[in-house]
Motif scaffolding. Structure first.
Motif, PDB file in Angstrom:
ATOM      1  N   PRO A 195       0.816  -1.214   0.000  1.00 41.26           N
ATOM      2  CA  PRO A 195       0.000   0.000   0.000  1.00 41.26           C
ATOM      3  C   PRO A 195       0.853   1.268   0.000  1.00 41.26           C
ATOM      4  CG  PRO A 195      -0.197  -1.172   2.098  1.00 41.26           C
ATOM      5  CD  PRO A 195       0.568  -2.062   1.187  1.00 41.26           C
ATOM      6  N   GLU A 196       2.051   1.170   0.538  1.00 44.05           N
ATOM      7  CA  GLU A 196       2.894   2.360   0.618  1.00 44.05           C
ATOM      8  C   GLU A 196       3.331   2.831  -0.766  1.00 44.05           C
ATOM      9  OE1 GLU A 196       3.397  -0.598   1.681  1.00 44.05           O
ATOM     10  OE2 GLU A 196       5.285  -1.366   0.889  1.00 44.05           O
ATOM     11  N   ASN A 197       3.224   1.966  -1.779  1.00 45.63           N
ATOM     12  CA  ASN A 197       3.694   2.346  -3.122  1.00 45.63           C
ATOM     13  C   ASN A 197       2.673   3.158  -3.914  1.00 45.63           C
ATOM     14  OD1 ASN A 197       5.835   0.796  -2.471  1.00 45.63           O
ATOM     15  ND2 ASN A 197       5.591  -0.701  -4.126  1.00 45.63           N
ATOM     16  N   CYS A 198       1.437   3.038  -3.557  1.00 44.91           N
ATOM     17  CA  CYS A 198       0.369   3.533  -4.440  1.00 44.91           C
ATOM     18  C   CYS A 198       0.432   5.047  -4.616  1.00 44.91           C
ATOM     19  CB  CYS A 198      -0.992   3.135  -3.888  1.00 44.91           C
ATOM     20  SG  CYS A 198      -2.331   3.686  -4.955  1.00 44.91           S
ATOM     21  N   THR A 199       0.403   5.458  -5.862  1.00 40.89           N
ATOM     22  CA  THR A 199       0.431   6.887  -6.166  1.00 40.89           C
ATOM     23  C   THR A 199      -0.957   7.381  -6.578  1.00 40.89           C
ATOM     24  OG1 THR A 199       0.922   6.466  -8.479  1.00 40.89           O
ATOM     25  CG2 THR A 199       2.809   6.728  -6.995  1.00 40.89           C
ATOM     26  N   GLY A 200      -1.905   6.474  -6.625  1.00 39.21           N
ATOM     27  CA  GLY A 200      -3.254   6.880  -7.031  1.00 39.21           C
ATOM     28  C   GLY A 200      -3.328   7.251  -8.507  1.00 39.21           C
ATOM     29  N   CYS A 201      -2.542   6.595  -9.297  1.00 40.05           N
ATOM     30  CA  CYS A 201      -2.444   6.987 -10.717  1.00 40.05           C
ATOM     31  C   CYS A 201      -3.652   6.531 -11.528  1.00 40.05           C
ATOM     32  CB  CYS A 201      -1.162   6.434 -11.326  1.00 40.05           C
ATOM     33  SG  CYS A 201      -1.187   4.641 -11.518  1.00 40.05           S
ATOM     34  N   THR A 202      -4.460   5.665 -10.961  1.00 40.16           N
ATOM     35  CA  THR A 202      -5.684   5.113 -11.583  1.00 40.16           C
ATOM     36  C   THR A 202      -5.441   4.107 -12.704  1.00 40.16           C
ATOM     37  OG1 THR A 202      -6.151   6.725 -13.346  1.00 40.16           O
ATOM     38  CG2 THR A 202      -6.932   7.304 -11.130  1.00 40.16           C
ATOM     39  N   ASN A 203      -4.203   3.825 -12.986  1.00 39.26           N
ATOM     40  CA  ASN A 203      -3.947   2.858 -14.060  1.00 39.26           C
ATOM     41  C   ASN A 203      -4.659   1.524 -13.846  1.00 39.26           C
ATOM     42  OD1 ASN A 203      -2.386   4.646 -15.380  1.00 39.26           O
ATOM     43  ND2 ASN A 203      -0.438   3.566 -15.128  1.00 39.26           N
ATOM     44  N   CYS A 204      -4.582   1.035 -12.629  1.00 37.71           N
ATOM     45  CA  CYS A 204      -5.206  -0.254 -12.341  1.00 37.71           C
ATOM     46  C   CYS A 204      -6.707  -0.183 -12.604  1.00 37.71           C
ATOM     47  CB  CYS A 204      -4.948  -0.660 -10.901  1.00 37.71           C
ATOM     48  SG  CYS A 204      -5.481   0.601  -9.715  1.00 37.71           S
TER      49      CYS A 204
END
Ligand SMILES: Cc1ncc(C[n+]2csc(CCOP(=O)(O)OP(=O)(O)O)c2C)c(N)n1
Ligand SMILES: Cc1ncc(C[n+]2csc(CCOP(=O)(O)OP(=O)(O)O)c2C)c(N)n1
Ligand code: SF4
Ligand code: SF4
Ligand code: SF4
Ligand code: SF4
Lengths: 74, 356, 260, 184, 356, 260, 184, 74
Positions: free
Chosen positions: H49-58
């Motif tokens: 979870p610490e990696n997530c940048t919220g880029c919405t790609n997923c």
């Protein structure tokens, strides 16, 4: 006046008088008869037989294939 | 004031369609009904009423254009003749399954296959037993005059919308090509308001989305759907229509529809003038079929004869109605030939001979 | 930052559009159909045209697309969606009408309806999902199946000699004057998804111009038919399908895009 | 009153439109009418015929096997329809091109030299009006005035300038028609 | 030595086709019969016998490929399921009109429209009354087992060539999808010699040209042609086939074909074990229909019941055969649902109650 | 020279091929159908392949072509001639198989069958008579009807906006890998007739190579449908049809001919 | 002798092929057999079931409403088919994932922990063979040898190397099966 | 180690475990759960979870649209 070296025979009863042969004859050999055939068509005939060179142009464009062409080899 | 015209049956269908306020016609040329679209195109219906007329690339396309457009609640129709109607069978089954109103005109010609373009009534089975797959039924109207060609357009739409079911006008080359005097109906307005309970015109906030489909992957749902259809088909019987000519005192009964009925009408006159008590029952609706009336008549007459331009199709429905009570004969012509009133008369004299 | 602080209404940057219904998609895991559905609904949502949009579902895996899209829809007979769309659009020219079709539907049985709707220049959008196979019926060969590709009716690989070569109907209809916008996209990665969505938007916007058909092809996977995992199928797709079906615009504003 | 008529000839002779004018004329005098043509590609360059019925009652069968009147305009039609006339019926024909003349002696037979007259008038399109005139003279089932009204109804507006010409032809036909001489 | 296999009905059709020496198969995928083409493709029939198998672009194309190829005298066939068969109706009418032998397999699913893919018998009317236009008839065979799915391929071709008429195997998703033990027929040679009296294989000096057509512009010729067809259809009656199960002492008769007959067979067993004298007549040919046999039976039994997976189609032919002699009931399921032997039994007990 | 001396057996330079039957053609006076029929039969005669040739007659004015050509023939359902030809050719690969089709037949209802037979590269010849109209049924609009041209279903002229523009299917199928030879000809004048015959010959010869479809389009007249005299219709055709449907080879030996 | 069996579970559990092997085994001992699957897209990721009938006589209805034996491999199947067993019938089920166990007391009920065992054997594909073993142990309608013959027949040649593994699994299933403890 | 500025919420019961999100996450945030959901699928979850940048790609590639993405504006 040209000397005929060709001639056509039109199957009068099958001719539909469409005149396609007439306009495609380069020597203006062909005319349409005053009389009609059994189906009521003014059929094609050699109006100026002396002009005919036997080039077959009329025969190849005749949709009903009613023209036979003769030519003397010279 | 009455508006009277002399028109071909095909033209009457077209003019009546404009006047019925039909919104769209989609068709493909085929003899003997091409005049329907030709007449429409000539009339500039897009100017007269805003009606859309489109020549499709095939009958398969036309029936599917009708299928699409019918889902929006508008009045849409097509017309064709036998081979073209065969091509529409899948589409017709879909439209019936999806419960959409529309009108299909079949100006029948002689079959099978390319056959001939002469009149025939050999598409009866296809129309009333379902030429397409599955247990569906059409509303089938059988005009016997140019007047009825005109009148049944409006009637067809009325019944089609009443039951949300495709209606068919089952005519033939004779009725389509002949001209008669016809009293034209007044111009109706094209409908502007649509029953939002089922049409697909865009989901608005105030309602759930609407879906047009004939599919139920769950067989239980498809079963329920079919039961509902069957109930609807049963209820259609209330709209059965027929005409009785000289039936009151008849000993023998002819049963005929459409062009054959016209021919038989003369036969009845001829027979009556010879003192023979013949009557004619003419179904105007082939589906629903006047079975109850025929059953009733079977208690009174000595025999019946189904007369149709086919090898024997409607006769089966007459027999089913009569259920063995009286003999039911068949007389017909096949492959585009037409029987004359005299032909029918001599058959009548031959078969009903015991009676005279 | 604490996750709880991130997951807050005001921080939401992506959620499934409410125009997708609550129904669970009937597609196999990883199948592109779902993504394409969602993109179409996002565009309808963003344009605010739900009440003016009519969709046509095909016969194919997307046969019950109407269960997933919260708009008025009609199911079509196999291959006939462009005919249905024509019927509807002719009578309701002010509505947005689109078809959603697979390759079997659009390029095999529906060839005539596709070509003639495109030729007439019906003012509709056609969304064409090319997964190189008949998914719904169990992985049979489609017109778009690649040379040598195995399917349940080409179990030894498509043989162009006997079965014909794959058919690029998209390039073909782009030649017709009736098409106004033709493009090919994919939805297997974020970048392509974003481009694909723009194309869908374009297709809807074009209907305001009344200039003809907008057709967007999506090269997509059918992991069930191809017998691969979703991610493997996406890789295989990039390496094989994209070569034969290259991405990008084919016709824009009624003009063919040349070169690449 | 019911009059059952067959009109038959070549495709180009205006058989169908003559029938249509007749039917319209019937409508003009409040009659019931039907007009049933032969149709289809067999007509291409071939023969055409039309059955017209005028009646005070509802018309029953538009298809008939025998007729009150036969208007026959070529040999094929003569061959095909002579026998279909009811005894006492009426035949009108143009002798032009006819080699086998009618034989029946239980009918009334009239001739009208319409082909010749149309040629003389240099107006081949009035041929069928000449014949129509002949018919309404011999059997005035429809009044002359109603025929003219029928003519107007059946011609599209842009052809209405032709009406006087047609009117003349009808009158001419009425004058010309004569009983056929029997060849024993 | 007998060759025994466990196969699906659809696979049995395919294997039997190769063994019957069929020359060509043209088809288009549709559930529940796609295994026919899939099995063929897997078998490399071009290597086994030289048989050609081609996936067409649609059912319209497949039936017309069959039409073309059938004109050359070779053995050709197609298969599909309900919506696909509806699309073929024009082609079928042409083939019948042109009098060509071929085999069409319909593995019926529930309709109308897209319906469901579950088994149904609601295409009976389409098959025997003519879903296409015009007065034509098919030879219709109704297999009730996987064995018959195999056997009827050869039988179908035999009858098709005997009468130069299209034959149809009317099966359904149940028979198509189930596996049973099947004894495979021996491999037949593909035919190399063709009856030059009608086939189009190229006009040779020793014969006139042959023409395949369903068209007669002259209605008299089309009339004659239709009369000839009708005579042919009449003569087909000699090949009527049916099976009688426990009929000898039966008071009540079930009439059922295909999958319904299998279900009824169990119902008969159940009824008999309760001491009720029920019999089953199973038509193997639906066209010709065993009307004469039913008429005969109607003199002996007290009532009949037609059991079919439809809203009531074959029951009409039973009624027509019986012509009111005894009551004829109908029991059926619609839209892809299947009745169980118990369902039929309770209907039997309900309707035939007076008898017990 | 005296005519009698000219008209002698040994001087005969042209006679109707005996492969045309004695039956009078059912076509209207001056209609190109007759010429095209005859040219096909001349080629069959010259190649000596009568006993190996199977023709398919369409639905259209040429529906009874089998009455006029002295070869084995099958009549087809409307638009389906390429499907019939496929069925025949697949089972009899050594035979010469051709279809004869009008524009309504080939380019409207038969679009899917035409395109897929061409895409599969069936080894057949397709002779396509484009007279811009439905002749048989009384002069309705065809897919090939020119913009503005009147027909019984476009009585005020074809309006491309509502009816779609004319459709050049020949150029389209030339793009498919399955076509080997595609050309457009006419038969209204001696020169074109001779060229047209060469094209027909080519189409038959190609069947020996087993390389795919040979399609020859003939732009032809329909004086009945166009409501002109035969010669007027031929002039109108040259001036109008040829502009839109230019004469010449489109694809030769599997390669598109570029330029003009 | 007629044995009517329903086998039901998830799509991936090998339900259909287990039925097929059973049917083939029946053929190996000269019985009549039928195998009737549920089919269609509703199977995608959903449930699958197959009715197998083995009989010394011709098999009548392949469609049944009640069964001699039910082999049930997930909760949905349990819910759907428990009630369809004939009184005195046999149920075999894998308790894995089952939350509502069978309630009937007029049938014989056996369990086989096939999921767990297949996991232990690190061979998920033998799951259905374990179940099959359990069945032929409790109800030996088909001989072990005929099952192996049936297995051979139903596997394509290229998979024949898997036969020993499957044989082991069948034997293991025969050992493992045990009567279910009734929860009162 | 990155500081999380984004997070995703997976609708566990609708996830089909296809892993398309996982391979398309540029920060390798996503893993597949050991456990299965009600349909038997190993669903996606934030493994890192610490990696997530919220880029919405997923979320945009998820075929089933089961991912909601949050990002804090910085
Ligand atoms: C007339 C008709 N023919 C065949 C079918 C069977 N069928 C259903 S879907 C389908 C093809 C689906 O393939 P595609 O269009 O590529 O869509 P996908 O399933 O791959 O999304 C077919 C042949 C049908 N329903 N109707
Ligand atoms: C299924 C079907 N639809 C329509 C027709 C009617 N029809 C006969 S010929 C024809 C079109 C002919 O036009 P074309 O193919 O251009 O040939 P042409 O007559 O001009 O030579 C049509 C629509 C038919 N016979 N069958
Ligand atoms: S079968 Fe293929 S196309 Fe259909 S849902 Fe599954 S993966 Fe998608
Ligand atoms: S209608 Fe036209 S195409 Fe047909 S024969 Fe006449 S001129 Fe030729
Ligand atoms: S892409 Fe969606 S359905 Fe697939 S694993 Fe990720 S969250 Fe689940
Ligand atoms: S939002 Fe971006 S970083 Fe976060 S999980 Fe999704 S793809 Fe990975």
């Amino acid at each position: 006046m040209a000397k005929a070296i060709g001639a056509i025979v039109v199957d009068v009863e099958r001719c539909k008088g469409c005149q396609v042969c007439r306009v495609n004859c380069p020597t203006m050999t062909i005319g349409m008869a005053e009389e009609v055939n059994g189906k009521g068509y003014h059929y094609a005939y050699m109006e100026n037989p002396e002009n005919c060179t036997g080039c077959t142009n009329c025969a190849v464009v005749c949709p009903d294939g009613v023209i036979t062409v003769y030519r003397v080899k010279q | 004031m009455k508006e009277i015209a002399l028109m071909k049956g095909n033209e009457a269908v077209a003019e009546a369609a404009i006047r019925a306020g039909v919104d769209g016609y989609f068709g493909y040329p085929i003899t003997p009904q091409s005049e329907v679209m030709e007449y429409l195109m000539l009339q500039r219906p897009e100017e007269r009423t805003g009606m859309v007329v489109l020549q499709a690339e095939s009958e398969v396309a036309s029936i599917n254009m009708v299928y699409g457009a019918a889902g929006t609640g508008k009045k849409v129709m097509t017309s064709s003749s036998s081979p073209g109607i065969s091509l529409m069978q899948e589409g017709i089954s879909y439209i019936a399954g999806a419960e959409l109103p529309c009108l299909i005109v079949n100006v029948v010609r002689g079959g099978p296959g390319l056959g001939t373009i002469q009149p025939s009534q050999a598409d009866y089975f296809q129309s009333v037993k379902g030429g397409g797959h599955g247990d569906y039924r059409l509303i089938v109207l059988a005009p016997a005059s140019v007047q009825e060609m005109a009148d049944f357009v409006d009637l067809g739409f009325e019944l089609a919308f009443k039951y949300r079911n495709p209606a068919m006008i089952l005519s033939d080359g004779l009725i389509g090509q002949m001209m008669e005097k016809v009293e034209l109906p007044p111009q109706k307005e094209r409908v502007k308001e649509f029953d939002q309970s089922w049409v697909i015109t865009g989901k608005t906030q105030d309602r759930e989305r609407n879906i047009i489909t004939s599919l139920n992957l769950d067989p239980d749902l498809q079963y329920e759907h079919n039961l509902k259809l069957q109930e609807k088909y049963k209820s259609m019987e209330q709209d059965v229509m027929f005409e009785k000519i000289d039936c009151d005192d008849a000993d023998y009964l002819l049963v005929a529809y459409g062009s054959s009925a016209r021919i038989c009408q003369k036969t009845v006159d001829m027979a009556r003038s010879k003192g023979k008590k013949i009557g004619l029952l003419r179904p105007k609706t082939l589906d629903p079929f006047p079975s109850a009336e025929l059953a009733k008549m079977s208690r009174r007459v000595k025999a019946m004869m189904a007369v149709e331009l086919s090898a024997g199709q409607m006769v089966e429905d007459v027999r089913l109605a009569v259920n063995g009570k009286v003999p039911v004969y068949h007389y017909g012509m096949v492959g585009g030939k037409i029987h004359s009133p005299d032909d029918v008369l001599s058959e009548v004299e031959d078969k009903f001979i015991g009676g005279y | 930052m604490d996750i709880k602080q991130i997951i807050k209404e005001e921080n939401q940057v992506y959620r499934r559009t409410p125009l997708m219904t609550e129904a669970t998609l009937s597609y196999c895991p990883g199948c592109g159909h779902g993504t394409i559905h969602r993109l179409i609904m996002e565009v309808v949502e963003e344009m605010g045209i739900q009440s003016d949009t009519i969709g046509i579902a095909p016969v194919g895996c997307a046969v019950i697309a109407y269960d997933f899209m919260d708009i008025d829809m009609s199911q079509a007979a196999h291959g006939r969606a462009p005919a249905l769309a024509t019927g509807i659009k002719r009578l309701w020219p002010e509505k947005y009408v689109f078809t959603y079709q697979g390759d079997g539907d659009l390029a095999a049985i529906g060839t005539a309806e596709t070509i003639h709707a495109c030729n007439r220049g019906e003012n509709i959008a056609i969304f064409f999902v090319n997964n190189g196979i008949y998914g719904m019926t169990g992985g049979q060969m489609a017109p778009t199946t690649l040379e040598g590709m195995k399917s349940s009716t080409s179990p030894y690989g498509r043989n162009s000699e006997t079965m014909g070569p794959p058919y690029k109907i998209t390039e073909m209809v782009a030649q017709l004057p009736g098409t106004y916008y033709v493009a090919r996209h994919a939805v297997h990665k974020p970048g392509p998804v974003r481009k694909a969505k723009k194309a869908i938007r374009q297709a809807f916007e074009n209907q305001k111009l009344n200039k003809g058909v907008s057709l967007v092809e999506f090269v997509s996977n059918c992991n069930s038919g191809w017998k691969m995992t979703p991610n493997d199928s996406n890789i295989w797709m990039e390496e094989n399908m994209f070569k034969f079906y290259p991405m990008g615009d084919i016709k824009v504003e009624g003009k063919l895009v040349n070169g690449d | 009153m019911t009059e059952e008529i067959i009109i038959a000839g070549f495709g180009g002779q205006g058989v169908l439109s003559m029938g249509k004018i007749l039917a319209y004329s019937g409508i003009m005098q409040e009659q019931e009418v039907s007009w049933m043509p032969s149709y289809g590609p067999e007509m291409r360059g071939g023969t055409a015929n039309v059955t017209v019925i005028l009646s005070d009652d509802r018309v029953s069968s538009p298809v008939l096997q025998s007729f009150d009147t036969a208007i026959l305009l070529n040999q094929q039609s003569m061959d095909k329809f002579e026998s279909t006339l009811k005894p006492g019926g009426l035949m009108i024909y143009d002798p032009n091109g006819i080699t086998r003349h009618p034989k029946r002696d239980d009918i009334r037979i009239f001739q009208v030299e319409a082909t010749a007259e149309a040629a003389r008038m240099k107006s081949p399109i009035t041929f069928n009006m000449l014949v129509l005139g002949a018919y309404i003279k011999v059997n005035p089932v429809v009044d002359f005035e109603n025929v003219i009204l029928g003519l107007k109804k059946s011609l599209p507006q842009r052809h209405h300038h032709l009406i006087p010409k047609n009117e003349t032809a009808i009158s001419r036909g009425m004058e010309m028609v004569h009983e056929a001489k029997r060849t024993p």
